[in-house]
Enzyme design. Sequence first.
Site, PDB file in Angstrom:
ATOM      1  N   PHE A 159       0.826  -1.205   0.000  1.00 14.31           N
ATOM      2  CA  PHE A 159       0.000   0.000   0.000  1.00 14.31           C
ATOM      3  C   PHE A 159       0.865   1.262   0.000  1.00 14.31           C
ATOM      4  O   PHE A 159       0.727   2.141  -0.849  1.00 14.31           O
ATOM      5  CB  PHE A 159      -0.908  -0.040   1.237  1.00 14.31           C
ATOM      6  CG  PHE A 159      -1.739   1.189   1.419  1.00 14.31           C
ATOM      7  CD1 PHE A 159      -1.491   2.052   2.480  1.00 14.31           C
ATOM      8  CD2 PHE A 159      -2.764   1.492   0.534  1.00 14.31           C
ATOM      9  CE1 PHE A 159      -2.248   3.186   2.644  1.00 14.31           C
ATOM     10  CE2 PHE A 159      -3.514   2.632   0.700  1.00 14.31           C
ATOM     11  CZ  PHE A 159      -3.262   3.478   1.757  1.00 14.31           C
ATOM     12  N   GLN A 209       3.372   9.281  -6.125  1.00 14.54           N
ATOM     13  CA  GLN A 209       3.749  10.647  -5.795  1.00 14.54           C
ATOM     14  C   GLN A 209       5.029  11.085  -6.492  1.00 14.54           C
ATOM     15  O   GLN A 209       5.137  12.185  -6.981  1.00 14.54           O
ATOM     16  CB  GLN A 209       4.046  10.732  -4.301  1.00 14.54           C
ATOM     17  CG  GLN A 209       2.903  11.213  -3.496  1.00 14.54           C
ATOM     18  CD  GLN A 209       3.322  11.183  -2.058  1.00 14.54           C
ATOM     19  OE1 GLN A 209       4.413  11.622  -1.709  1.00 14.54           O
ATOM     20  NE2 GLN A 209       2.467  10.657  -1.228  1.00 14.54           N
ATOM     21  N   HIS A 245      50.531 -37.789   3.370  1.00 12.96           N
ATOM     22  CA  HIS A 245      51.177 -37.197   2.201  1.00 12.96           C
ATOM     23  C   HIS A 245      51.787 -35.826   2.540  1.00 12.96           C
ATOM     24  O   HIS A 245      52.974 -35.580   2.338  1.00 12.96           O
ATOM     25  CB  HIS A 245      50.135 -37.075   1.085  1.00 12.96           C
ATOM     26  CG  HIS A 245      50.635 -36.469  -0.184  1.00 12.96           C
ATOM     27  ND1 HIS A 245      50.868 -37.206  -1.311  1.00 12.96           N
ATOM     28  CD2 HIS A 245      50.939 -35.187  -0.511  1.00 12.96           C
ATOM     29  CE1 HIS A 245      51.302 -36.418  -2.276  1.00 12.96           C
ATOM     30  NE2 HIS A 245      51.352 -35.177  -1.819  1.00 12.96           N
ATOM     31  N   GLU A 246      50.968 -34.970   3.129  1.00 14.43           N
ATOM     32  CA  GLU A 246      51.456 -33.625   3.457  1.00 14.43           C
ATOM     33  C   GLU A 246      52.523 -33.674   4.543  1.00 14.43           C
ATOM     34  O   GLU A 246      53.475 -32.899   4.523  1.00 14.43           O
ATOM     35  CB  GLU A 246      50.303 -32.709   3.874  1.00 14.43           C
ATOM     36  CG  GLU A 246      49.248 -32.453   2.792  1.00 14.43           C
ATOM     37  CD  GLU A 246      49.831 -31.895   1.493  1.00 14.43           C
ATOM     38  OE1 GLU A 246      50.830 -31.146   1.546  1.00 14.43           O
ATOM     39  OE2 GLU A 246      49.297 -32.229   0.418  1.00 14.43           O
ATOM     40  N   HIS A 263      55.847 -34.293   2.896  1.00 13.82           N
ATOM     41  CA  HIS A 263      56.431 -33.056   2.357  1.00 13.82           C
ATOM     42  C   HIS A 263      57.031 -32.211   3.487  1.00 13.82           C
ATOM     43  O   HIS A 263      58.141 -31.706   3.401  1.00 13.82           O
ATOM     44  CB  HIS A 263      55.362 -32.191   1.690  1.00 13.82           C
ATOM     45  CG  HIS A 263      54.889 -32.684   0.361  1.00 13.82           C
ATOM     46  ND1 HIS A 263      55.728 -33.005  -0.661  1.00 13.82           N
ATOM     47  CD2 HIS A 263      53.635 -32.869  -0.120  1.00 13.82           C
ATOM     48  CE1 HIS A 263      55.009 -33.378  -1.716  1.00 13.82           C
ATOM     49  NE2 HIS A 263      53.731 -33.305  -1.412  1.00 13.82           N
ATOM     50  N   ASP A 316      53.066 -33.659  -8.110  1.00  9.66           N
ATOM     51  CA  ASP A 316      54.370 -33.658  -7.449  1.00  9.66           C
ATOM     52  C   ASP A 316      55.426 -34.294  -8.350  1.00  9.66           C
ATOM     53  O   ASP A 316      56.541 -33.799  -8.480  1.00  9.66           O
ATOM     54  CB  ASP A 316      54.314 -34.473  -6.148  1.00  9.66           C
ATOM     55  CG  ASP A 316      53.514 -33.770  -5.073  1.00  9.66           C
ATOM     56  OD1 ASP A 316      53.354 -32.537  -5.179  1.00  9.66           O
ATOM     57  OD2 ASP A 316      53.060 -34.450  -4.148  1.00  9.66           O
TER      58      ASP A 316
END
Length: 603
Positions: free
Chosen positions: A124, A132, A424-425, A428, A501
């Site tokens: 509304f 306006q 794995h990591e 490294h 790798d």
Amino acid sequence: MNKNSSKSYYLYFVVIMALLFFTVWIGTWKVRGNNYTRGEFESQLKEDNVAMVTICPNKETPTGSVEITLKSGEEKILYVTDVTEIESFIREYGIDPAVEEVPEESWFLNSVFPILLVTIICVFFFVMFNSQNAANNSNGRMMNFGRSRARLSLGDNKITLDEVAGLKEEKEELEEIVEFLKEPGKFTRVGARIPKGVLLEGAPGTGKTLLAKAIAGEANVPFFSISGSDFVEMFVGVGASRVRDMFAEAKRHAPCIIFIDEIDAVARRRGTGMGGGHDEREQTLNQLLVEMDGFGVNEGIIVLAATNRVDILDPAILRPGRFDRKISVVSPDVGGRKDILKVHAKNKPLAEDVDLEQIAQTTAGFTGADLENLLNEAAINAAMERRVFVKQEDIKKAFIKVGIGAEKKSRVISDKEKKITAYHEAGHAILFHVLPNVGPVYTVSIIPTGIGAAGYTMPLPEKDEMFLTKGKMKEDIMVSLGGRIAEEIIFDDITTGASSDIKKATKVARRMVTRYGMSDNIGVINYDDNDDEVFIGRDLAHAKNHSEIISGEIDKEVKAIIDECYQKAKDIIMEHEGVLHKCAELLLEKERISRAEFEALFQ
Ligand code: ADP
Ligand code: ZN
């Protein structure tokens, strides 16, 4: 209508809205804040603090809520998944719980009706306002299209740094900016220079926007936000003028924060790519650089920009006096994920069986946005069953739903894969640490990166070295092989995960032989004429400038280097097998470990 009357309409509107929201809020009041976890309830029972218990079973499911009145008069609610179980449980403590048939609440009256009412009123007023203003606006719009599209929020965004979970280091780094915006005098007095621009780098959904908003909220300054793609328009020159307008506007509101999302859309490296047609973007970027150079150091405007592609940015924006500070916003680890879940569970009543810890553990690789989405889906599930609280089951269902989407990004990983990645990591990392010319290790992580890597081990940023030595190159090869070796030692089997790798190790070894004359049998001759790697296609049609015999010799030498490095690396890892296990276990527990935590394992 004149200006005053539209203003009073506006006031009415706000008051009515406020009243409506207040009633709705009161209605839900009972649900929030005072719900118990099972543990809290049990300890109250044990301490004999419970005066009265009423069980309200659900009609359609075995779930229900338990209303608890303490001897102190306080009232609490516990949501349970099984009412018969809780009833007999409570009886064990000598309390006779009342069971109350809840009259079927009118769902329509309780939730839909207020929302409907609010919507109708909104529509509304919206229609009224528009009719306006339409007349005034229709000719104003054309004039406006070069203006900044930045959305401004003044002080009304009340996000604080507390709502940003995890990201501890990132928040610490931004702390001084908050302090500066709050109290610039403190810094200017001693002649300190505060960065003008900070680049937030990280995958989508890791909380970069949230972090920027929280800084503005914490410092209580206006927050301008715009996306890089908003600058890129069809008409040449529009982007540049938008930048100009945005900074002019920001200066009026200083101290403030400008947030540019997806800055890569404008700040891509200039002068690359095929053909022309970059004029617009370049102009916009130039204007941005001019504006950033133009405002004084401590004028109180801080530009935060977000991207997930730092690599494609024009180096010019990273110069001092522009975005000279770079902060990586990483995907959360287990602890971070738990904190994020806690933040987003705050306004969602949880049943006793919800285990956020466990959810955090099974969502490796999820970003903050994913976790928020997960809990939201769970809440939707709960709502579909007309429950007012979330069960573990809902979260499980949601996990399957969002997990399928996430799986496409190769995120949801099994425990076995996680274990392999951890070893794995760790392999490294041990080599990085033990070998003298590489490392030290900065972070080890088994959080999937979203670009195909299952984890990463990151050394400190490399020093600029003029030469590579033979020793250093061999160590690089050993480090690359470390992941594969660790898998082999522990699992008696190997995976395909080490292929990049191996490729890297081979490339280094081949260069040693063909480019740097580092092998005994081949001698100091350059057999590598593949210098300009720009023309990838050239390699294929390329004629070798040496014989097949030499080719065979080169391959033999490369293999000898790799074999030697492999054996040495394996010896080192075997020697530190204890550390390997400890490191992998710690990784499985925490997902990301820092340099200090890693080095402590060697003691
Ligand atoms: P980005 O800008 O990095 O793409 P956003 O800041 O837009 O990500 O994050 C999207 C939504 O994810 C946030 O609105 C918030 O709900 C949730 N979110 C992300 N990171 C976090 C976090 N560290 N703590 C709490 N919520 C987070
Ligand atoms: Zn690896």
